[in-house]
Design an enzyme around this catalytic site. Structure first.
Site, PDB file in Angstrom:
ATOM      1  N   CYS A  37      13.095  57.929  40.566  1.00  0.00           N
ATOM      2  CA  CYS A  37      12.094  58.979  40.542  1.00  0.00           C
ATOM      3  C   CYS A  37      12.456  60.138  41.458  1.00  0.00           C
ATOM      4  O   CYS A  37      13.488  60.150  42.108  1.00  0.00           O
ATOM      5  CB  CYS A  37      10.757  58.409  41.005  1.00  0.00           C
ATOM      6  SG  CYS A  37      10.881  57.565  42.573  1.00  0.00           S
ATOM      7  N   CYS A1169      52.244  43.908  22.952  1.00  0.00           N
ATOM      8  CA  CYS A1169      52.002  43.109  24.154  1.00  0.00           C
ATOM      9  C   CYS A1169      52.253  41.635  23.861  1.00  0.00           C
ATOM     10  O   CYS A1169      51.853  41.118  22.814  1.00  0.00           O
ATOM     11  CB  CYS A1169      50.568  43.318  24.625  1.00  0.00           C
ATOM     12  SG  CYS A1169      50.023  42.192  25.916  1.00  0.00           S
ATOM     13  N   CYS A1175      50.517  42.460  34.366  1.00  0.00           N
ATOM     14  CA  CYS A1175      50.134  43.877  34.364  1.00  0.00           C
ATOM     15  C   CYS A1175      50.009  44.430  35.779  1.00  0.00           C
ATOM     16  O   CYS A1175      50.340  45.591  36.031  1.00  0.00           O
ATOM     17  CB  CYS A1175      48.806  44.069  33.643  1.00  0.00           C
ATOM     18  SG  CYS A1175      48.666  43.229  32.061  1.00  0.00           S
ATOM     19  N   CYS A1180      55.885  44.683  33.517  1.00  0.00           N
ATOM     20  CA  CYS A1180      55.688  44.238  32.134  1.00  0.00           C
ATOM     21  C   CYS A1180      57.037  44.213  31.400  1.00  0.00           C
ATOM     22  O   CYS A1180      57.724  45.233  31.305  1.00  0.00           O
ATOM     23  CB  CYS A1180      54.723  45.171  31.419  1.00  0.00           C
ATOM     24  SG  CYS A1180      54.510  44.775  29.669  1.00  0.00           S
TER      25      CYS A1180
END
Length: 1549
Positions: A37, A1169, A1175, A1180
C-alpha cells in the site's frame, strides 16, 4: 528533539467449481491474501485542531492512488481509510441536539462499527453491544448511522458493503488510561460474545475503532473517493489534530471491508514473513501472560486470530502492549527491532543496545518489510523495518505541520514554507508526542524508552552467553560403528562426498547445476529421510529476499535458551544466549552444566517388522509418551530438554524416531498445553547433515542442534589416509582437524542464513518455529500431530508408512556391516541402478537421434522411454479422460498454431555460449515461438534479420553458426529483466515482443545469481557493460520490487518504454503463488509464468536444487483457480515451465490451465547438450555452457535440430487432441474434467496420495474463449509523457536532430517521466544515434522512476524533488535535480531523491543537490554521478561508472561492488567503518589522474546544480581533498586512477 530551523484462451469456470486448494490449512491468511500500500500521516506539532488538516489528509491520500489497486471490476478499491483524532466538537453538538445529553469528553468514547446488512441482524447486534456496554457501567448515549454516498462504490464493493454505525458511550467510572483499557476489554467481550453465539452474520460484525481518542473511517473505496463516500469527512466540524491514512493494494480482489486500513492503531505497508511462527508463539505466550492489568486475561484472549491478516494481528499485539503500560513506540521497538548488532550508529548508545538484547531474549521479532504509521491518540509516528524496505519521506512546514508518507510531494506545498525535509532510514522511527507537543527523532525516542528501565542491569543479572568451545580432537566411535550409524540414519556416499566433505574443505555449501530430475520423495522407490518431504518457501513479489552475504549486518543467527514466559515485566528467569544454533559436542556439555536445568529424552521406538500398523502405532504411542514426559519435566522446573538419538543400536527391534517428527510433535503439543514458553528444545541427532535438515529442525521448534554424527564423519574423513595424502600432495588445502569441523559448521550457518534470507527473514529467533515450508507427501494424521499449520496438499505417508520407511533405513545399517563404503543411490548424479533421473543418457541419446535424423518414429521411441518411466512427477499420477467422441486428426489445428505457444526458458548469454543461445533463438523464430534472452542483454547485431547466408548455411555476420537461412532472426522475442539488470538499455527493451520480469528461478528461488569472472569474456563484458574477468552478481531481489505496488511500477515503466510489448512476470511454484499471481495480474502484467521446482540452472546451491519450490502442477492449478475465482483469468496468459518434455506434458499443463509452454533443459538437449552437469565449471565438453573458445568450437547443434524437436512435439499434441475430441488447444485449457487419477501407477511407499484437487469439479459449465490478450482498462501510460511525446515541437526536434528546451510542471502522480521519450528515441536511433538535444525542465515533485531509461541527447532537469528509482537503467543523457531557489533549509543536508536510484544504469550523468535514500547506484554499470549524501548500501553490486558523494553516507557501502570507482567525502572521520570490505579496498585519493577526475566531476556538479557545498570544496580544495576516500574494487586496482605506480608507469611510457 528534531532540530527545525525557522529559516535555514480459457475456460470460464464458476467460483463454486473448486475444492479448497489446501486440504490441511487452518491458516488461510498465510497463503490466500497479501497486501501492500501507500501510507502516511499528517499532524500539527502543537496538537491544534482544525478541518484544514482533514482536507490535507484526504488530498495526500488521494495522491497515492497509484499505490493501491482495485478489484476485477476496476472500480472497487482494495481499501482506503483514515484514522484521526475524534472530532469531539462534532459529537458533543450531535449529542446535545439529538440525544439531549452533555458529553464529558474525558469519560466518553465513540465506536465505529461495520454491522450486518439485514435490519433484523442489525438490531440483534446493536442489542448485544448495548447490553455489554451497560453491564460494564457505560452509559449508551446513542447510535448514529454514518452518512455515505454509495454511488461512488464499485459493483463488488457495493455488493459486500456492511451497514456502518457509530455508538457513543460514556463511562460512569473511568477516564484516562483506565478508560482506554476498559474500552478494550468491553470490545473484546462483545466480539467474543458474537463469535460464541455463532450468528450467521458474525463475520460481518467488526469494530473499526472503539476509543476515547481516535476513530477510523475506512472501506473498499479508492483513495480519491473516501471523502466522497463518507460525507462526515467534509463536515467543517470534523476538526482534527492528526490523521493516519492508508491506501491498500491487495492480492485478492474479493472486497472485504474489515481488511481496509488503518487498523485500530496501525497503518501497515509491508508483510510479516514470520507470521505463522509469531502467531504460534503468541498462542503459547498467552497462557503465561503476567501483568497486574491482565488479571482478566480470559476476557481478552485470544489476542491473535489465525483468520485475520498479518496487519490485524500485529495491530492486536501492539494494542495488548499498550494496555499493559507500554507506548506505541516501545511496543514497535519490542516487536520490530532495528538491526542493533554491529551498528556503528549505536556504538555510543549502550543502554539502547541493552534494551534490544533484553527484549530479544523474550520476544521474537515480527520480521519482514514494513513501514508502520501509528497512533493511539497520545502519540503519532512512523517506524521502518530493519532493512529499510519501504520508502518513508517527511517534511515540516512553517505552520508547524508534519507530513510523512510513502512518497514525497503528497501535498502541493509552497517550497518557501518547508522548514525541513527528511526520510526514515532502516530501523528508524519518528514520533510526535501529542500531549507534550514534542517531535522526537529516532535516537531521542529510543533512548528515552531505553532509559525507562535498567535493562543493562537485568542483562547482567539474568543472561549468560555461551562461549563456544573448541571441537573434539579425536574420533569417539570406531569406523565400523560410524559406518553402521551413517547407514541407519540415511547417509549415502553422495552425502559424504558431495555435501559433508565439500563443506568441510570450502566452508560453504556445495554448488551444482541443472535441476532436480529425480522423483519426489513420496514417489521414489528409494527410502528417504523425513526432511526430503519438506520444501522450503521463499519470498517473491510481495516481499523481497535478502542478500545474506552482502547484507549480513542486518542478519543474526544467535538465539536464546531457557524460559521465556513473560514479555511484559522484568523477569528473574535465567537465559542463555548462543551465538549459533549449531552446537559441537563440547558446547552441549557446557549447556548441560549451565545454571539452566537440563534433561535428556531418548527418541527411539520399538520396531515390529511383521506389521506396518503395529509400527505406526508404536511410533505414535512413543511420541505421545515423550510429549507427556516433556510436560512433566517442565512442571518440575526443567528449562532445556535435549532430544537425543545418540544411543547404541544393539538390535533391529529398536529404531530412532525421525528427529524432525519428534521436535515438531513436542513443539505443537507444548503450545497446546500452554507450557511451550517455559522450555527450549535442543536436538542431538545423527540424522542431520545438510543445511536443509538444520532449517527444518529449527523451523519446527528446535532452538539448537548438535549434529554429532556429521561432526564425527568429518573427523573420520580428515583422519583417513586418502585425505591426509591429498593434503600432503597439495591437492586440497592443508587444514587442521579443528579447521575442517569449523568449516563444516560455518557452511551450515551460511546456508541457514541463505534459507532465512530467501524468505526475507533476518533473525533466526523469528525463524524458529515459523514453519516456513510446504509438505509434499505426508498424510493428515502426521501433519496434524507434528506440523500443524504447514500445508500438505496431496496427502501421503501415514504413521505406518513413515514408521516402515524409518525402519527400512535403520535396519539397513545392520545388514551391511561388512561393506567398506556407503551406498550411492544416485539422488544427485545419475548412475545405473540408482535413483531414476528423467534426464538420463538413454533419453538424451534417443532424442539426439530423432532430431538429427528428423525421424518421427525415433521420436516416438524417445516418447515411449519417458512414458514407461516410474512415477516421478505429480502429473504421472494423472491420466487423460478420453471420451468416445474423438475428432479426425486433419480437423485438429495445424502444427504452427501449436508451436506459437512454445517458448524457451530464460537462459542467459554468459551461462550459455553464443552458439547455443543463438541457435535456440533462430529455431524458435522459425516456428513462430518465442526464445528468451535470459539475463545479460543481447547483441544489437541480432536485432536485424539475416540476409547474407550462403548456400552452405553460413553467414559472415555470425561465422560461428551453422545451418542458417536467409530470413532467420536471432533476436529473442522475450527479453528478460532480471535483478542484475545487465544489458538492460532502451534499445534492448524496444526490440522485444515481450518483456519478462524474472522474479524467481525454479532451481534457486529467492537467491539471485552470480556469473563467475572466468565466464565474463570480452564479448560477454561488452554486452553487460563491464570489464572482462569481473564476477557479476545478480542480487536476490529486484531492488525496485519490494512489494506488489513496486512490481506494478516496474510493469508501468516497461509499458512506457515499449508500449507495444506485453509484460510477463516469472514466478516459481509454491503454496500461495496463486495469491501472488492475482496481485501480479492486478499490477498490470499480461503474462504470468509459473516455473516448477525442477527447472534447470547453470549453478545453484545443491540444497536449493533439491529442497526449494514445488512442482508446477500445484502452482499452475492454484494460479488458474484463483485467477478464475477473482474474475481475472481472461486478462492474462498463463505460461508454465519446468521439466516439460513430451506432448503429454503439454496437454496436461493445458488441462491444468496453461496457455503457453516453456522448455529449457530439453531444448538444450535437442540442440546438443549431453547432460554432463558441469555447467558451473565453464568446462562443458560440447560447448553449450562455456565461454572457452576451444570448447565452444565443439558445439554440435544447428537450428534445424531444435525445430525438429518442437515439430515432433506439436504433432504429438495434435494426436492427443484428436483422441480427446477437440480441435484446438484453446478448447481444453482449464478442463479439469478431462483429468482422472491414474490407478495403474503403483507406488512403493503409500496408497494415500490424493490428487483430487486437480479434477474434482462440481459443474461442467464451460464457456470457451480464445487465448486472453491481457487487455485491461487500467491506465498503462504516463499522461505527462504522453503529452510530451505528442507535442509537435518535440516530435520535430526528434525527427530532425534539433535542440529544444521546454518548461513543464510535474507532480508525484507523474510517474516514469522520460521513459516513453527514451523508448521512442531508441526505436528510431538506437542507444547512441540521436544527435539533437532535448532539455526538459520540470518544476515540482516527480513521481517514481523519473528519468528511467534516459538516453543520449536528453537532459531532464528537475527543480523540486524526486521519489524512488531515478535514472533506472539510463543509458545516456543527463538528469539534474535541484531544490527550488526559495527553500530556506540547507539543501545539501536534505533528501532530494528516493531509494534505488541509478539502478542498472549503463551510461549518462546524474547530479543532485541534496541526498538520496538507500541503495544509490545499486548495480550501476557505467553512469557517473555526484550528489550530497546517500543512505545504506550505496554502490552495492556496482560494476562500473563513477560515484561522488559530498555528504553523509549510510552503512554497508560497496557491498558486492566488483567494478567502477566511488569517492566519499568523510567530514566526520567515520566512513571506513561503514564500508563493506569483503571485496573492495578503501584508500585516499593517491593519483593525480584520480584527483583530476574528481575535481572535474565536482566542477560539473557546480555547473549543473549551483551547489554551495561543492563551491566551498573547490574553493578549499587542498584541504578537502584529504577528507576524500576512494573505494576500489579488484578490477580497478591496477589502473592509473587508483594505483600510483601504474600511473607513473603510464606517464613514463
Amino acid at each position: 528533539m528534531i532540530s527545525i530551523s525557522k529559516r535555514t484462451s480459457i475456460a470460464r469456470i464458476n467460483l463454486s467449481e473448486f475444492h479448497t486448494i489446501s486440504k490441511i490449512d487452518r491458516y488461510p491468511w498465510l497463503n490466500k491474501e497479501k497486501d501492500a500500500c501507500g501510507v502516511g500521516f499528517i499532524a500539527h506539532l502543537d496538537n491544534k485542531f482544525g478541518h484544514k488538516l482533514m482536507m490535507n489528509a484526504l488530498e495526500a491520500l488521494a495522491t497515492m492512488e497509484h499505490r493501491g489497486a482495485c478489484s476485477a471490476d476496476e472500480e472497487s478499491g482494495d481499501g482506503a481509510g483514515i484514522l484521526f483524532s475524534i472530532p469531539w466538537k462534532f459529537f458533543v453538538e450531535w449529542s446535545l441536539r439529538y440525544k439531549q445529553f452533555k458529553i464529558n469528553i474525558s469519560q466518553a468514547a465513540v465506536a465505529m462499527l461495520f454491522l450486518p446488512c439485514l435490519s433484523s441482524d442489525i438490531q440483534v447486534s446493536k442489542n448485544i453491544v448495548e447490553e455489554i456496554f451497560q453491564d460494564e457501567d457505560f452509559i449508551v448515549i446513542g447510535w448514529r448511522e454514518v452518512p455515505y454516498v454509495k454511488e461512488v462504490l464499485g459493483p463488488l464493493a457495493l455488493r459486500n458493503m456492511p451497514q456502518i454505525y457509530q455508538i457513543v458511550v460514556q463511562s460512569k467510572r473511568y477516564q484516562g488510561r483506565s478508560l482506554d483499557f476498559h474500552l478494550y476489554r468491553v470490545r473484546r467481550k462483545i466480539e467474543k460474545e458474537i463469535t460464541v453465539r455463532a450468528y450467521s452474520w458474525a463475520k460481518d460484525f467488526y469494530f473499526c475503532s472503539c476509543s476515547n481518542h481516535t476513530i477510523v473511517y475506512k472501506g473498499m473505496v479508492k483513495s480519491t473517493s473516501l471523502g466522497q463516500f463518507y460525507q462526515d469527512l467534509y463536515n467543517p466540524d470534523f476538526e482534527i489534530s492528526f490523521a493516519v491514512f492508508h491506501r491498500r493494494f491487495s492480492t485478492n480482489t474479493m472486497p472485504r471491508w474489515p481488511l481496509a486500513q488503518p487498523m485500530r492503531i496501525l497503518g501497515h505497508n509491508g508483510e510479516i514473513n514470520t507470521l505463522l511462527g509469531n502467531l504460534k508463539w503468541m498462542e503459547a505466550r498467552e497462557s503465561s501472560l503476567n501483568h497486574p492489568t491482565l488479571n482478566e486475561v480470559a476476557s481478552i484472549g485470544p489476542v491473535v486470530n489465525v483468520s485475520n491478516s498479518d496487519s490485524a494481528n500485529l495491530d492486536s499485539v501492539v494494542e495488548l502492549f499498550l494496555h499493559v503500560g507500554h507506548s506505541c513506540p516501545e511496543a514497535l521497538m519490542f516487536l520490530i527491532p532495528e538491526a542493533y548488532e554491529n551498528n556503528p550508529k549505536l556504538k555510543y548508545h549502550q543502554n539502547l543496545i541493552s534494551f534490544y538484547e533484553y527484549c530479544a531474549g523474550f520476544q521474537e521479532a515480527w520480521d519482514g518489510p514494513a513501514l508502520i504509521v501509528f497512533s493511539d491518540g497520545h502519540t503519532v509516528g512512523a517506524s521502518l523495518d530493519r532493512n529499510g524496505l519501504r520508502p518513508a519521506r517527511y517534511c515540516v512546514t512553517e505552520d508547524n505541520v508534519l507530513i510523512l508518507a510513502s512518497e514525497g510531494g503528497v501535498l502541493n506545498l509552497d517550497p518557501s514554507l518547508i522548514r525541513l525535509k527528511g526520510r526514515l532510514g532502516p530501523g528508524e522511527m519518528i514520533v510526535l508526542d501529542l500531549q507534550e507537543k514534542l517531535l522526537m527523532s529516532n535516537l531521542e525516542i529510543k533512548n528515552k524508552i531505553a532509559s525507562l528501565r535498567p535493562y543493562s542491569d537485568w542483562i547482567k543479572q539474568n543472561r549468560q552467553v555461551l562461549i563456544p568451545t573448541s571441537f573434539l580432537t579425536s574420533t569417539t566411535l570406531p569406523l565400523q560403528e560410524v559406518f553402521k550409524r551413517q547407514t541407519c540414519f540415511g547417509y549415502t556416499s553422495e552425502d559424504i562426498e558431495l555435501v559433508i566433505e565439500n563443506m568441510a574443505i570450502q566452508g560453504k555449501e556445495p554448488t551444482f547445476c541443472m535441476g532436480d530430475d529425480t522423483p519426489l520423495a513420496v514417489l521414489s522407490g528409494k527410502s528417504h529421510v523425513l526432511y526430503d518431504y519438506f520444501k522450503q518457501r521463499f519470498a517473491q513479489v510481495t516481499n523481497p529476499p535478502i542478500d545474506s552475504l552482502r547484507e549480513s549486518l542486518v542478519m543474526s543467527i544467535s538465539s536464546y535458551l531457557g524460559s521465556k514466559t513473560n514479555s511484559f515485566e522484568e523477569s528473574s528467569e535465567k537465559i542463555l544466549k548462543i551465538k549459533t544454533p549449531i552446537l559441537s559436542e563440547n558446547d552441549l556439555v557446557l549447556i548441560k552444566n549451565s545454571e539452566l536445568l537440563t534433561e535428556t529424552l531418548v527418541t527411539t521406538f520399538e520396531a515390529h517388522f511383521d506389521s506396518p500398523q503395529a509400527n505406526g502405532q508404536s511410533l505414535f504411542s512413543t511420541i505421545n509418551q515423550l510429549c507427556k514426559q516433556a510436560k512433566n519435566l517442565i512442571q518440575a522446573g526443567t528449562k532445556i530438554i535435549i532430544l537425543s538419538d545418540k544411543v547404541c543400536f544393539e538390535s533391529r527391534t529398536e529404531s530412532y524416531i525421525p528427529p524432525l517428527l519428534v521436535v515438531g510433535s513436542l513443539h505443537q503439543y507444548l503450545i497446546k498445553q500452554g507450557v511451550r514458553q517455559k522450555v527450549s528444545l535442543i536436538v542431538e541427532t545423527g540424522q542431520c547433515w545438510s543445511t536443509h535438515h538444520f532449517a527444518c529442525l529449527l523451523g519446527y521448534g528446535a532452538s539448537a542442534v548438535c549434529p554429532y554424527l556429521a561432526l564425527e564423519t568429518v573427523r573420520h574423513w580428515w583422519m583417513s589416509e586418502r585425505t591426509q595424502n591429498l593434503m600432503s600432495k597439495g591437492k586440497m588445502p592443508n587444514l587442521t582437524l579443528i579447521e575442517v569441523q569449523n568449516n563444516y559448521c560455518k557452511s551450515v550457518e551460511r546456508g541457514l542464513l541463505k534459507i532465512l534470507s530467501k524468505m526475507g527473514i533476518s533473525l533466526l529467533t523469528s525463524y524458529i518455529g515459523a514453519q516456513i515450508f510446504e509438505i509434499l507427501g505426508l498424510g493428515k494424521e502426521v501433519v496434524d500431530l507434528a506440523f500443524e499449520g504447514t500445508v500438505s496438499r496431496i496427502g501421503g505417508l501415514s504413521f505406518a508408512d513413515l514408521a516402515m520407511e524409518t525402519i527400512d533405513l535403520c535396519s539397513a545399517g545392520f545388514s551391511k556391516l561388512n561393506k567398506k563404503k556407503l551406498d550411492n543411490h544416485g539422488f544427485v548424479q545419475y548412475r545405473p541402478g540408482g535413483e531414476y533421473h528423467l534426464n538420463n543418457p538413454e533419453m538424451s541419446k534417443a532424442l539426439h537421434k530423432a532430431v538429427r535424423e528428423n525421424n518421427y518414429t525415433l521420436y516416438e521411441a524417445y516418447k515411449q522411454l519417458l512414458a514407461n518411466r516410474p512415477p516421478t512427477n505429480i502429473r504421472d499420477l494423472l491420466e487423460f479422460n478420453f471420451r468416445s467422441c474423438s475428432v479426425p486428426l486433419e480437423k485438429v489445428e495445424n502444427i504452427f498454431e501449436i508451436t506459437k505457444r512454445f517458448c524457451t526458458g530464460g537462459m542467459s548469454l554468459g551461462a550459455l555460449s553464443r552458439e547455443a543461445h543463438e541457435t535456440l533463438s533462430i529455431a524458435m523464430n522459425r516456428i513462430g515461438g518465442k526464445s528468451n534472452s535470459g539475463e545479460g542483454g543481447e547483441d544489437s547485431l541480432r536485432f536485424t534479420v539475416l540476409t547474407d547466408v550462403d548456400e552452405t548455411g553460413n553467414s559472415p555476420s555470425f561465422p560461428h553458426l551453422k545451418g542458417l537461412k536467409n530470413g532467420d532472426s536471432l533476436s529473442s522475442a522475450i527479453k528478460q529483466i532480471a535483478s542484475g539488470r545487465f544489458g538492460v538499455t532502451p534499445e534492448y527493451l524496444v526490440n522485444a515482443k515481450q518483456l519478462e520480469i524474472k522474479i524467481s528461478q525454479g532451481a534457486k528461488p529467492g537467491e539471485g545469481g552470480q556469473l563467475p569472472g572466468k565466464k565474463v569474456s570480452p564479448y560477454i563484458a561488452t554486452l553487460r557493460a563491464c570489464k572482462p574477468g569481473v564476477t557479476l552478481i545478480s542480487p536476490p531481489p529486484h531492488h525496485d520490487i519490494y512489494s506488489i505496488e513496486d512490481l506494478a511500477q516496474l510493469i508501468f515503466d516497461l509499458h512506457q518504454v515499449n508500449p507495444e510489448c506485453k509484460v510477463s512476470v516469472k514466478l516459481v511454484s509454491e503454496i500461495g503463488v496463486g495469491t501472488i499471481a492475482v496481485g501480479v495480474a492486478k499490477a498490470g502484467a499480461e503474462i504470468i509464468q509459473i516455473s516448477g521446482h525442477d527447472g534447470g540452472t547453470g549453478a545453484s546451491p545443491l540444497s536449493s536444487i533439491k529442497h526449494a519450490g514445488v512442482p508446477w502442477e500445484l502452482g499452475l492449478h492454484e494460479v488458474h483457480c484463483l485467477l478464475v475465482e477473482n474474475n481475472l483469468r481472461e486478462k492474462v496468459i498463463l505460461r508454465v515451465d519446468g521439466g516439460l518434455r513430451t506432448g503429454q506434458d503439454v496437454v496436461m499443463a493445458a488441462l491444468l490451465g496453461a496457455d503457453e509452454y516453456g522448455f529449457g533443459t530439453i531444448a538444450m538437449i535437442a540442440g546438443g547438450c549431453i547432460m554432463a552437469r558441469v555447467c558451473h565449471t565453464n568446462s562443458c565438453p560440447v560447448g553449450v555452457a562455456t565461454q572457452k573458445e576451444e570448447l565452444r568450437m565443439r558445439y554440435p547443434g544447428v537450428p534445424e535440430n531444435v525445430v525438429n524437436y518442437f515439430i515432433f512435439l506439436a504433432e504429438e499434441i495434435r494426436v492427443i487432441l484428436s483422441k480427446l475430441g477437440f480441435e484446438t488447444l484453446s478448447q481444453i485449457i482449464g478442463r479439469k474434467d478431462l483429468i482422472n487419477h491414474n490407478f495403474d501407477k503403483k507406488l512403493c511407499k503409500t496408497h494415500c496420495i490424493d490428487t483430487s484437487i486437480f479434477f474434482n469439479i462440481k459443474t461442467n459449465e464451460y464457456n470457451f474463449l480464445e487465448i486472453p490478450g491481457g487487455h485491461s482498462k487500467k491506465l498503462k501510460t504516463s499522461l505527462l509523457d504522453y503529452e510530451l511525446l505528442n507535442s509537435s515541437d518535440i516530435l520535430y526536434a526528434i525527427d530532425n536532430h534539433k535542440t529544444l528546451e521546454k518548461h513543464i510542471k510535474i507532480s508525484n502522480s507523474d510517474r516514469s517521466v522520460g521513459a516513453k521519450l527514451a523508448g521512442r528515441l531508441a526505436k528510431q536511433y538506437k542507444n547512441e544515434g540521436f544527435r539533437g538535444s532535448l532539455i526538459l525542465n520540470f518544476y515540482g515533485t516527480a513521481g517514481q522512476s523519473f528519468g528511467s531509461f534516459n538516453i543520449k541527447g536528453v537532459t531532464l532537469r528537475l527543480i523540486g524533488e524526486a521519489n524512488d528509482y531515478v535514472g533506472k537503467s539510463m543509458s545516456g543523457g543527463e538528469i539534474v535535480i535541484v531544490p527550488p531557489s526559495e527553500v530556506a533549509f540547507d539543501a545539501s543536508e536534505q533528501v532530494i531523491l528516493g531509494n534505488t536510484c541509478l539502478y542498472g544504469a549503463t551510461g549518462g550523468f546524474l547530479f543532485a543537490y541534496g541526498a538520496a535514500g538507500e541503495r544509490f547506484a545499486v548495480r550501476n554499470s557505467n553512469a557517473f554521478s555526484v550528489l550530497e549524501g546517500v543512505g545504506d548500501h550505496a554502490c552495492e553490486y556496482m560494476t562500473g561508472g563513477r560515484v561522488v558523494v559530498l555528504g553523509k553516507a549510510g552503512r554497508n557501502i560497496a557491498a558486492g561492488m566488483t567494478g567502477g570507482i566511488a569517492y566519499f567525502l568523510d567530514e566526520y572521520s567515520n566512513l571506513p567503518e561503514k564500508v563493506n570490505l569483503d571485496i573492495v579496498r578503501i584508500q585516499r585519493v593517491v593519483t593525480n589522474e584520480a584527483r583530476k577526475q574528481l575535481i572535474q566531476l565536482i566542477e560539473k556538479h557546480v555547473l549543473k546544480t549551483g551547489s554551495k557545498k561543492a563551491v566551498l570544496i573547490l574553493q578549499q580544495w587542498e584541504i578537502f581533498i584529504h577528507y576524500f576516500w576512494q573505494i576500489v574494487p579488484p578490477s580497478e586496482s591496477e589502473t592509473s586512477e587508483t594505483n600510483y605506480f601504474v600511473e607513473n608507469k603510464v606517464l613514463a611510457n
